[in-house]
Every structure is written in structure tokens, then in C-alpha cells.
Design an enzyme around this catalytic site. Structure first.
Site, PDB file in Angstrom:
ATOM      1  N   HIS A  93     -92.424-111.325   3.918  1.00 35.39           N
ATOM      2  CA  HIS A  93     -91.496-111.057   2.745  1.00 35.39           C
ATOM      3  C   HIS A  93     -90.127-110.829   3.432  1.00 35.39           C
ATOM      4  O   HIS A  93     -89.903-110.324   4.399  1.00 35.39           O
ATOM      5  CB  HIS A  93     -91.993-109.926   2.397  1.00 35.39           C
ATOM      6  CG  HIS A  93     -93.158-109.558   1.292  1.00 35.39           C
ATOM      7  ND1 HIS A  93     -93.384-108.747   0.463  1.00 35.39           N
ATOM      8  CD2 HIS A  93     -94.191-110.749   1.228  1.00 35.39           C
ATOM      9  CE1 HIS A  93     -94.649-109.038  -0.138  1.00 35.39           C
ATOM     10  NE2 HIS A  93     -94.965-110.109   0.492  1.00 35.39           N
ATOM     11  N   ARG A 146     -91.450-115.480   1.913  1.00 38.98           N
ATOM     12  CA  ARG A 146     -91.234-115.492   0.665  1.00 38.98           C
ATOM     13  C   ARG A 146     -89.816-114.457   0.391  1.00 38.98           C
ATOM     14  O   ARG A 146     -89.482-113.534   0.834  1.00 38.98           O
ATOM     15  CB  ARG A 146     -92.463-114.325  -0.026  1.00 38.98           C
ATOM     16  CG  ARG A 146     -92.407-114.215  -1.540  1.00 38.98           C
ATOM     17  CD  ARG A 146     -93.163-112.945  -1.782  1.00 38.98           C
ATOM     18  NE  ARG A 146     -92.537-111.817  -1.937  1.00 38.98           N
ATOM     19  CZ  ARG A 146     -93.066-110.630  -2.428  1.00 38.98           C
ATOM     20  NH1 ARG A 146     -93.932-110.627  -3.244  1.00 38.98           N
ATOM     21  NH2 ARG A 146     -92.233-109.432  -2.376  1.00 38.98           N
ATOM     22  N   TYR A 154     -88.448-105.468  -8.718  1.00 35.82           N
ATOM     23  CA  TYR A 154     -89.641-105.707  -7.991  1.00 35.82           C
ATOM     24  C   TYR A 154     -89.165-106.622  -6.467  1.00 35.82           C
ATOM     25  O   TYR A 154     -88.623-107.462  -6.681  1.00 35.82           O
ATOM     26  CB  TYR A 154     -90.590-106.781  -8.817  1.00 35.82           C
ATOM     27  CG  TYR A 154     -91.665-107.268  -7.711  1.00 35.82           C
ATOM     28  CD1 TYR A 154     -92.620-106.142  -7.067  1.00 35.82           C
ATOM     29  CD2 TYR A 154     -91.635-108.435  -6.854  1.00 35.82           C
ATOM     30  CE1 TYR A 154     -93.383-106.578  -6.066  1.00 35.82           C
ATOM     31  CE2 TYR A 154     -92.415-108.803  -5.886  1.00 35.82           C
ATOM     32  CZ  TYR A 154     -93.558-108.047  -5.492  1.00 35.82           C
ATOM     33  OH  TYR A 154     -94.349-108.335  -4.582  1.00 35.82           O
ATOM     34  N   ASP A 183     -91.820-114.567  -5.622  1.00 32.89           N
ATOM     35  CA  ASP A 183     -92.820-114.271  -6.756  1.00 32.89           C
ATOM     36  C   ASP A 183     -92.036-113.522  -7.809  1.00 32.89           C
ATOM     37  O   ASP A 183     -91.193-112.826  -7.888  1.00 32.89           O
ATOM     38  CB  ASP A 183     -93.374-112.835  -5.903  1.00 32.89           C
ATOM     39  CG  ASP A 183     -94.712-112.285  -6.692  1.00 32.89           C
ATOM     40  OD1 ASP A 183     -94.811-112.548  -7.903  1.00 32.89           O
ATOM     41  OD2 ASP A 183     -95.390-111.432  -6.021  1.00 32.89           O
ATOM     42  N   HIS A 240     -93.621-112.114 -10.225  1.00 35.21           N
ATOM     43  CA  HIS A 240     -94.315-110.803 -10.455  1.00 35.21           C
ATOM     44  C   HIS A 240     -94.532-110.541 -12.212  1.00 35.21           C
ATOM     45  O   HIS A 240     -94.233-109.602 -12.569  1.00 35.21           O
ATOM     46  CB  HIS A 240     -93.660-109.781 -10.066  1.00 35.21           C
ATOM     47  CG  HIS A 240     -94.455-108.606  -9.361  1.00 35.21           C
ATOM     48  ND1 HIS A 240     -94.709-107.647  -9.814  1.00 35.21           N
ATOM     49  CD2 HIS A 240     -95.070-108.682  -8.409  1.00 35.21           C
ATOM     50  CE1 HIS A 240     -95.575-106.821  -9.174  1.00 35.21           C
ATOM     51  NE2 HIS A 240     -95.894-107.405  -8.022  1.00 35.21           N
ATOM     52  N   GLU A 258     -95.083-117.717  -7.637  1.00 36.35           N
ATOM     53  CA  GLU A 258     -96.180-116.877  -7.772  1.00 36.35           C
ATOM     54  C   GLU A 258     -95.992-116.144  -9.189  1.00 36.35           C
ATOM     55  O   GLU A 258     -94.969-115.789  -9.633  1.00 36.35           O
ATOM     56  CB  GLU A 258     -96.249-115.979  -6.681  1.00 36.35           C
ATOM     57  CG  GLU A 258     -97.556-114.751  -6.647  1.00 36.35           C
ATOM     58  CD  GLU A 258     -97.207-113.838  -5.524  1.00 36.35           C
ATOM     59  OE1 GLU A 258     -96.883-114.316  -4.561  1.00 36.35           O
ATOM     60  OE2 GLU A 258     -98.046-112.915  -5.810  1.00 36.35           O
ATOM     61  N   GLU A 289    -103.369-112.416  -7.672  1.00 34.97           N
ATOM     62  CA  GLU A 289    -103.660-110.974  -6.838  1.00 34.97           C
ATOM     63  C   GLU A 289    -104.361-110.026  -7.979  1.00 34.97           C
ATOM     64  O   GLU A 289    -104.861-109.127  -7.486  1.00 34.97           O
ATOM     65  CB  GLU A 289    -102.403-110.642  -6.339  1.00 34.97           C
ATOM     66  CG  GLU A 289    -101.430-110.312  -7.409  1.00 34.97           C
ATOM     67  CD  GLU A 289     -99.956-109.931  -6.889  1.00 34.97           C
ATOM     68  OE1 GLU A 289     -99.681-110.428  -5.734  1.00 34.97           O
ATOM     69  OE2 GLU A 289     -99.350-108.962  -7.123  1.00 34.97           O
ATOM     70  N   ARG A 322    -104.846-116.393  -5.396  1.00 35.56           N
ATOM     71  CA  ARG A 322    -104.172-115.212  -4.781  1.00 35.56           C
ATOM     72  C   ARG A 322    -105.305-114.209  -4.744  1.00 35.56           C
ATOM     73  O   ARG A 322    -104.966-113.105  -4.305  1.00 35.56           O
ATOM     74  CB  ARG A 322    -102.951-114.939  -5.313  1.00 35.56           C
ATOM     75  CG  ARG A 322    -101.824-115.803  -5.109  1.00 35.56           C
ATOM     76  CD  ARG A 322    -100.909-115.789  -3.950  1.00 35.56           C
ATOM     77  NE  ARG A 322    -100.553-114.326  -4.181  1.00 35.56           N
ATOM     78  CZ  ARG A 322    -100.234-113.460  -3.058  1.00 35.56           C
ATOM     79  NH1 ARG A 322    -100.862-113.880  -2.125  1.00 35.56           N
ATOM     80  NH2 ARG A 322     -99.776-112.302  -3.061  1.00 35.56           N
ATOM     81  N   HIS A 330    -103.971-112.344  -1.135  1.00 33.95           N
ATOM     82  CA  HIS A 330    -103.100-111.185  -1.389  1.00 33.95           C
ATOM     83  C   HIS A 330    -103.074-110.366  -0.180  1.00 33.95           C
ATOM     84  O   HIS A 330    -104.439-110.080   0.463  1.00 33.95           O
ATOM     85  CB  HIS A 330    -103.654-110.256  -2.330  1.00 33.95           C
ATOM     86  CG  HIS A 330    -102.875-109.120  -2.881  1.00 33.95           C
ATOM     87  ND1 HIS A 330    -101.439-109.476  -3.224  1.00 33.95           N
ATOM     88  CD2 HIS A 330    -103.164-107.999  -3.242  1.00 33.95           C
ATOM     89  CE1 HIS A 330    -100.921-108.168  -3.722  1.00 33.95           C
ATOM     90  NE2 HIS A 330    -101.972-107.219  -3.591  1.00 33.95           N
ATOM     91  N   ASP A 334     -99.949-102.665   1.044  1.00 32.35           N
ATOM     92  CA  ASP A 334    -100.995-101.454   0.223  1.00 32.35           C
ATOM     93  C   ASP A 334    -102.268-101.933   0.148  1.00 32.35           C
ATOM     94  O   ASP A 334    -102.984-101.343  -0.473  1.00 32.35           O
ATOM     95  CB  ASP A 334    -100.436-101.343  -0.906  1.00 32.35           C
ATOM     96  CG  ASP A 334    -100.203-102.644  -2.029  1.00 32.35           C
ATOM     97  OD1 ASP A 334     -98.935-103.186  -2.349  1.00 32.35           O
ATOM     98  OD2 ASP A 334    -101.075-103.219  -2.453  1.00 32.35           O
ATOM     99  N   GLU A 376    -100.779-113.961   3.052  1.00 34.23           N
ATOM    100  CA  GLU A 376     -99.717-113.083   3.058  1.00 34.23           C
ATOM    101  C   GLU A 376     -99.803-111.802   4.153  1.00 34.23           C
ATOM    102  O   GLU A 376    -100.866-111.334   4.277  1.00 34.23           O
ATOM    103  CB  GLU A 376     -99.863-112.300   1.702  1.00 34.23           C
ATOM    104  CG  GLU A 376     -98.407-111.410   1.437  1.00 34.23           C
ATOM    105  CD  GLU A 376     -98.637-110.925   0.083  1.00 34.23           C
ATOM    106  OE1 GLU A 376     -99.550-110.803  -0.655  1.00 34.23           O
ATOM    107  OE2 GLU A 376     -97.388-110.309  -0.384  1.00 34.23           O
ATOM    108  N   TRP A 387     -94.258-105.273 -15.012  1.00 31.52           N
ATOM    109  CA  TRP A 387     -93.432-104.840 -13.728  1.00 31.52           C
ATOM    110  C   TRP A 387     -94.090-105.628 -12.790  1.00 31.52           C
ATOM    111  O   TRP A 387     -95.100-106.081 -12.602  1.00 31.52           O
ATOM    112  CB  TRP A 387     -93.991-103.527 -13.174  1.00 31.52           C
ATOM    113  CG  TRP A 387     -93.190-103.367 -11.960  1.00 31.52           C
ATOM    114  CD1 TRP A 387     -92.077-103.015 -11.813  1.00 31.52           C
ATOM    115  CD2 TRP A 387     -93.833-103.300 -10.614  1.00 31.52           C
ATOM    116  NE1 TRP A 387     -91.568-102.795 -10.331  1.00 31.52           N
ATOM    117  CE2 TRP A 387     -92.586-102.905  -9.646  1.00 31.52           C
ATOM    118  CE3 TRP A 387     -95.093-103.431  -9.908  1.00 31.52           C
ATOM    119  CZ2 TRP A 387     -93.286-102.919  -8.132  1.00 31.52           C
ATOM    120  CZ3 TRP A 387     -95.333-103.378  -8.721  1.00 31.52           C
ATOM    121  CH2 TRP A 387     -94.466-103.204  -7.793  1.00 31.52           C
TER     122      TRP A 387
END
Ligand code: KDG
Ligand code: MG
Length: 408
Positions: free
Chosen positions: A126, A151, A163, A216, A218, A242, A268, A289, A318, A322, A345, A408
Site C-alpha cells: 500500500h 496500491r 478509507y 481500492d 472499498h 478493487e 475480501e 480476493r 487479502h 489485520d 497483498e 465504509w
């Protein structure tokens, strides 16, 4: 593996070295230990409870070699199936059992999956910036670190934190807020649609044609908006765009596909092959994803890959910070042994996370490799993990300018 070993314990480790991770530890009578990631960002304790209260008692006494049978037993045996909490739990068990099988046979998991079909796995990372100049600096920094695929996300003029980018932490995806409730962000699709094509064109112009460039959305757009954005981005030559729509209704992607050739990546938040089915069999996406943990483990990600292969859809799983290094390692074993695996990713982790989760996988020159240790090649430092107790955290909530909640 003799087939005579037995699971004697299934324990859940919750730790928060900067952010929360839930890890499953399965121990066998012969003293083997298998690790599985069970982290579901913002809903961590739901999975911990599912595993502790409902799954662990079923595992004790089972043969760890029977990975597929255990998958079927947990998936079909619960009656209540699918969904992120259930499938992350099933995924954690699956990862831990593959880890055990690898350790029992002395083989890295990718060898048990048929062996390597490539030497290394292309990674994307990212880059983000509050504004375009700062984004370009972030892209340069990632490329200096060897990344061939990046990304790009930036702030949107007139909006606050959105985001993928915040003023406070330019260049990094914002960590969860630790507190009593989620942050709220204001979202304005028109402002985004005015900005995104210009922003991505600036990155392409700055970086040149060689960079694999991703973005992305999102889950923010309607099918019509997504089609317009896709068209506007065609000259930028994206590697993928994405999550253009929430994709709960997959049929709407037909409209997007009819109007743009921009490569689409979705999945994802999907948890099973059945949620990917329409998108894959109608070739409504180019990349799927799904995550190795949230979609039921190595066993189930391989099923998704097999369906996708028939329809020339490739995997780009993905892999944000996290999910834990256990999941990243598992994804890489699938990646090394799966022909239609395109890209992984990889956001990286804070140094302390690498200390809690010691791993054989490695990053070099824009690529990842799972390593050649038996099993998944992960060891968890439980004493260190215990020093970081769980802290409640939430993902942000987005509202439109009129105050209504949006995706979100
Ligand atoms: O927990 C939510 C994140 O994993 C997600 O927002 C990251 O969209 C994401 C991505 O593509 O990494
Ligand atoms: Mg995403």
C-alpha cells in the site's frame, strides 16, 4: 503421519501487539503443535468464543491427519453455516491442521499441496498520501523498497479521513481506534469520482508504465458509478480496481462489465466458494480476493482457486496487517503451489509483530516466499504475546453528508 496421533488440546491465544490478533494452537498427543490465524478485525472475541466454546471441545480426541474430514465436520456439522465468524474459525482449524501435517511429515505445506509451480510470489503493498504529492512520495518509497506492484490511495479534496489514508498517518493504513466505539467519517461519492481518475493518472505519469498499479474503492459505488469510474480509469492501465460495489448483489457486476474493461478484483469479505460462484462463472471479475483465514482455510481457498482456474480468474488474496503473519504464511504456501495465483497483498507489520509471530516466510525484491520449514513455518512466542492484552477496537463507520450511513 501415522494416523494414530490425536488432538489433545485446542487453545486460543488473544494478543494485541499494536493491534489484536486471535491465534489457534492445536496440540497433539505426539507433541506436535499447529498454529492457525483466527483474526477478524473488530470482531475478534466473537471468533475466540466460537473456537473456545464450540469448536475446541469437538477437536479433542480427533485424528489431526483428517483435515478434510474435520473441515466437513465443522462446516456441515454446525448446521448454521457460512459467515465470517464461522468460516474464520473453520479456517483457523484448517491452517493449524495443515501446519501439523507438515511438521509430522517434515515438509513445508506447499510441498504437500503439490509442490512449487513458481519460484516466488509477486507482492503488492500500500502507498497512500493525504494529497497527491505525498502519495507520489509514498509510491517512490515503496518502489525503493523493491515493490513492483503498489496500491495507491489518497485523501479526497473536501473530505477528512477516508478509507486507506488519514492526515495523521500518511503512508499507512490507519490502525484500529482503541476505545468505546468506531470513528465516523464523512463520505462524498461525487467528490471521490472527480478526484480518483486525476489522482491515479498522476501516479501513472509519475511512475511510468512499468509499475503495477492498483486501487481500492472499498465497496463505495453503485453499478453505474463503478462503470463510469472503470471507463475513466482505462487509460491509466490499472492492474486492478478493487471492490467497486458492495457485491452483496453480484448480478450488478454485469452492468459494470458491459461498460468497462478495467480489471476487477472482489472478494475480501467473502467467506466461501458459493459467494464467489456467480462472479467467477460469469467472468464478472478478473481476480478473486478471498482470504485464507476468512474463507475457511487452505482447503477451501484451494477449492475457490480450482473453480476460478476454469474461468481464467486468478487469485490475489487479502493480506492486510489485520490478518496475522500466520495467515500470510498460509496464503503463501497456497500461492507457491497454485497455478492461477497472481499476486499477494502485503502491507507488512510493526517489528513487534514479527517478534510475536516468528516466521520462515520472507520478502525480497517485490516478492514473497513461504520458506522451507516444515508445516507453515511459524512459531508463536506465547510469553511475549501474553504481554499484550486484548484492547477493544473498531473499524470506522462512514456517513454521507446528509448523515445517513453508507458502506465504509
Ligand atoms: O479489516 C478491514 C481491512 O482488512 C480492509 O479494509 C483492508 O480493504 C482492505 C484491503 O484491501 O486490504
Ligand atoms: Mg480491499
Amino acid at each position: 503421519m501415522s494416523g494414530t496421533d490425536t488432538i489433545v488440546a485446542a487453545d486460543v491465544v488473544v494478543t494485541s501487539p499494536g493491534r489484536n490478533f486471535v491465534t489457534l494452537k492445536i496440540t497433539t498427543a505426539e507433541g506436535l503443535v499447529g498454529w492457525g490465524d483466527a483474526t477478524l478485525n473488530g470482531r475478534e472475541l466473537a471468533v475466540a468464543s466460537y473456537l473456545r466454546d464450540h469448536v475446541a471441545p469437538l477437536l479433542v480426541g480427533r485424528d489431526p491427519a483428517r483435515i478434510e474430514d474435520t473441515w466437513q465436520y465443522l462446516y456441515r456439522g454446525a448446521y448454521w453455516r457460512r459467515g465470517p465468524v464461522t468460516m474464520t474459525s473453520v479456517g483457523a482449524v484448517d491452517l493449524a491442521l495443515w501446519d501439523i501435517k507438515g511438521k509430522a511429515t517434515g515438509q513445508p505445506v506447499y510441498q504437500l499441496l503439490g509442490g512449487a509451480v513458481r519460484d516466488r510470489i509477486l507482492a503488492y503493498t500500500h502507498a497512500s498520501g493525504w494529497d497527491v504529492p505525498r502519495l507520489l512520495d509514498a509510491v517512490d518509497a515503496r518502489r525503493e523498497h523493491g515493490f513492483l506492484a503498489v496500491r495507491a490511495q489518497s485523501g479526497v479534496p473536501g473530505l477528512g479521513t477516508v478509507y486507506g489514508v488519514s492526515e495523521a498517518a500518511a503512508g499507512h493504513e490507519r490502525p484500529d481506534r482503541h476505545g468505546t466505539g468506531p470513528d465516523e467519517e464523512i463520505w462524498d461519492t461525487d467528490a471521490y469520482l472527480r478526484h480518483a481518475p486525476e489522482m491515479l493518472a498522476a501516479v501513472r505519469e509519475h511512475a511510468g508504465p512499468g509499475l503495477k498499479l492498483l486501487h481500492d474503492t472499498h465497496h463505495r459505488l453503485t453499478p453505474g458509478e463503478a462503470a463510469r469510474l472503470g471507463r475513466a480509469l482505462e487509460p491509466v492501465n490499472l492492474f486492478w480496481l478493487e471492490d467497486v460495489t458492495p457485491a452483496e448483489n453480484q448480478e450488478v457486476l454485469r452492468h459494470v462489465r458491459r461498460h468497462t474493461t478495467v480489471p476487477l478484483a472482489i472478494g475480501e469479505v467473502f467467506n466461501t466458494v458459493w459467494e464467489c460462484q456467480t462472479l467467477i462463472t460469469e467472468q464478472l471479475i478478473d481476480f478473486v480476493r478471498t482470504c485464507v483465514t476468512h474463507a475457511g482455510g487452505i482447503s477451501h481457498l484451494r477449492r475457490i482457486a480450482a473453480l476460478a482456474e476454469i474461468w481464467q480468474v486468478r487469485l490475489g488474496p487479502h493480506g492486510p496487517s489485520d490478518i496475522s503473519p500466520v495467515a500470510l504464511g498460509a496464503s503463501l504456501h497456497v500461492g507457491l503451489s497454485t497455478p492461477n495465483f497472481a499476486i499477494q497483498e502485503y502491507m507488512g507489520y510493526e517489528p513487534v509483530v514479527h517478534e510475536v509471530f516468528r516466521h520462515a516466510w520472507s520478502y525480497e525484491d517485490g516478492h514473497l516466499h513461504p520458506g522451507d520449514e516444515p508445516g507453515l513455518g511459524i512459531e508463536v512466542d506465547e510469553a511475549l504475546a501474553a504481554r499484550f492484552p486484548y484492547e477493544p477496537g473498531y473499524l470506522p463507520v462512514a456517513r454521507r453528508r446528509d448523515g445517513s450511513v453508507t458502506d465504509w
